[in-house]
Motif scaffolding. Sequence first.
Motif, short mmCIF file in Angstrom:
data_model
loop_
_atom_site.label_atom_id
_atom_site.label_comp_id
_atom_site.label_asym_id
_atom_site.label_seq_id
_atom_site.Cartn_x
_atom_site.Cartn_y
_atom_site.Cartn_z
N VAL A 133 0.86 -1.18 0.00
CA VAL A 133 0.00 0.00 0.00
C VAL A 133 0.90 1.23 0.00
O VAL A 133 1.71 1.42 0.89
N LEU A 134 0.75 2.04 -1.04
CA LEU A 134 1.51 3.28 -1.19
C LEU A 134 0.58 4.43 -0.84
O LEU A 134 -0.48 4.57 -1.46
N GLN A 135 0.93 5.21 0.15
CA GLN A 135 0.07 6.30 0.58
C GLN A 135 0.70 7.64 0.25
O GLN A 135 1.85 7.90 0.58
N ASP A 136 -0.07 8.49 -0.40
CA ASP A 136 0.34 9.85 -0.71
C ASP A 136 -0.66 10.78 -0.02
O ASP A 136 -1.84 10.79 -0.37
N ASN A 137 -0.20 11.54 0.97
CA ASN A 137 -1.10 12.37 1.76
C ASN A 137 -1.53 13.65 1.05
O ASN A 137 -2.52 14.27 1.45
N LYS A 138 -0.79 14.05 0.02
CA LYS A 138 -1.17 15.24 -0.75
C LYS A 138 -0.91 14.95 -2.22
O LYS A 138 0.01 15.48 -2.84
N PHE A 139 -1.74 14.07 -2.78
CA PHE A 139 -1.57 13.64 -4.16
C PHE A 139 -1.80 14.82 -5.10
O PHE A 139 -2.85 15.44 -5.08
N ARG A 140 -0.82 15.11 -5.90
CA ARG A 140 -0.83 16.32 -6.73
C ARG A 140 -2.00 16.40 -7.70
O ARG A 140 -2.50 17.49 -7.97
N LEU A 141 -2.43 15.28 -8.24
CA LEU A 141 -3.51 15.32 -9.23
C LEU A 141 -4.89 15.49 -8.59
O LEU A 141 -5.87 15.72 -9.28
N LEU A 142 -4.95 15.38 -7.27
CA LEU A 142 -6.21 15.64 -6.56
C LEU A 142 -6.17 16.94 -5.76
O LEU A 142 -7.20 17.39 -5.27
N SER A 143 -5.00 17.53 -5.60
CA SER A 143 -4.86 18.68 -4.71
C SER A 143 -5.58 19.93 -5.22
O SER A 143 -5.87 20.83 -4.44
N GLN A 144 -5.90 19.97 -6.52
CA GLN A 144 -6.62 21.13 -7.05
C GLN A 144 -8.12 21.05 -6.78
O GLN A 144 -8.84 22.01 -6.97
N MET A 145 -8.56 19.89 -6.34
CA MET A 145 -9.98 19.70 -6.05
C MET A 145 -10.24 20.01 -4.58
O MET A 145 -9.32 20.18 -3.80
N SER A 146 -11.47 20.04 -4.21
CA SER A 146 -11.86 20.31 -2.83
C SER A 146 -11.18 19.34 -1.88
O SER A 146 -11.01 18.16 -2.18
N ALA A 147 -10.82 19.83 -0.72
CA ALA A 147 -10.12 19.00 0.27
C ALA A 147 -11.08 18.21 1.16
O ALA A 147 -10.68 17.67 2.16
N GLY A 148 -12.32 18.14 0.80
CA GLY A 148 -13.28 17.40 1.60
C GLY A 148 -13.80 16.19 0.86
O GLY A 148 -13.10 15.56 0.10
N LYS A 149 -15.07 15.88 1.09
CA LYS A 149 -15.67 14.71 0.45
C LYS A 149 -16.61 15.10 -0.69
O LYS A 149 -17.29 14.26 -1.25
N GLN A 150 -16.60 16.37 -1.05
CA GLN A 150 -17.54 16.89 -2.04
C GLN A 150 -17.38 16.22 -3.41
O GLN A 150 -18.36 15.89 -4.06
N TYR A 151 -16.14 16.02 -3.88
CA TYR A 151 -15.90 15.48 -5.21
C TYR A 151 -15.36 14.06 -5.17
O TYR A 151 -14.70 13.61 -6.09
N LEU A 152 -15.62 13.33 -4.12
CA LEU A 152 -15.10 11.98 -3.95
C LEU A 152 -15.51 11.06 -5.10
O LEU A 152 -14.73 10.20 -5.51
#
Length: 158
Positions: free
Chosen positions: A93-112
Amino acid sequence: MADEAPFQFLHNEMIQYIYKTAENGETENGRNITKLETMGFRVGQGLIERLTKDTARYKDELDVMKFICKDFWTCVFKKQIDNLRTNHQGIYVLQDNKFRLLSQMSAGKQYLDQAPKYLAFTCGLVRGGLSNLGVKSIVTAEVSVMPACKFQVMIQKV
């Protein structure tokens, strides 16, 4: 840092192109995600060829995974994976806490629900890279809170 913006722009445009050009029968999400994953697979294969042309072979799959987490991830995303875990039975399991391709999206669960299409290319990248290193695998991604994500790599024993 200047090359990060064009990569993110290209990634977003690939996603938009695939979803816009899908034929009426292909509007299901699965086929589009497969196309993105396949594109990532080929890019991952080529990138690994360039990165490993002057290195010795890796002795085991743990060394291969460490290479993916450090060198490969740094080449693509300008940072190392935040956490690598394994059960020593072929699952990593590779964990990225601030994945660059998702960082431009909302930081919540809105666009999950939109996250899978932004992760498919990267799953293909990792799978293609591992394939060229002689490791057959299945790569899946999961997001519980953006922009953190986990990539699960299941090694396929031959």
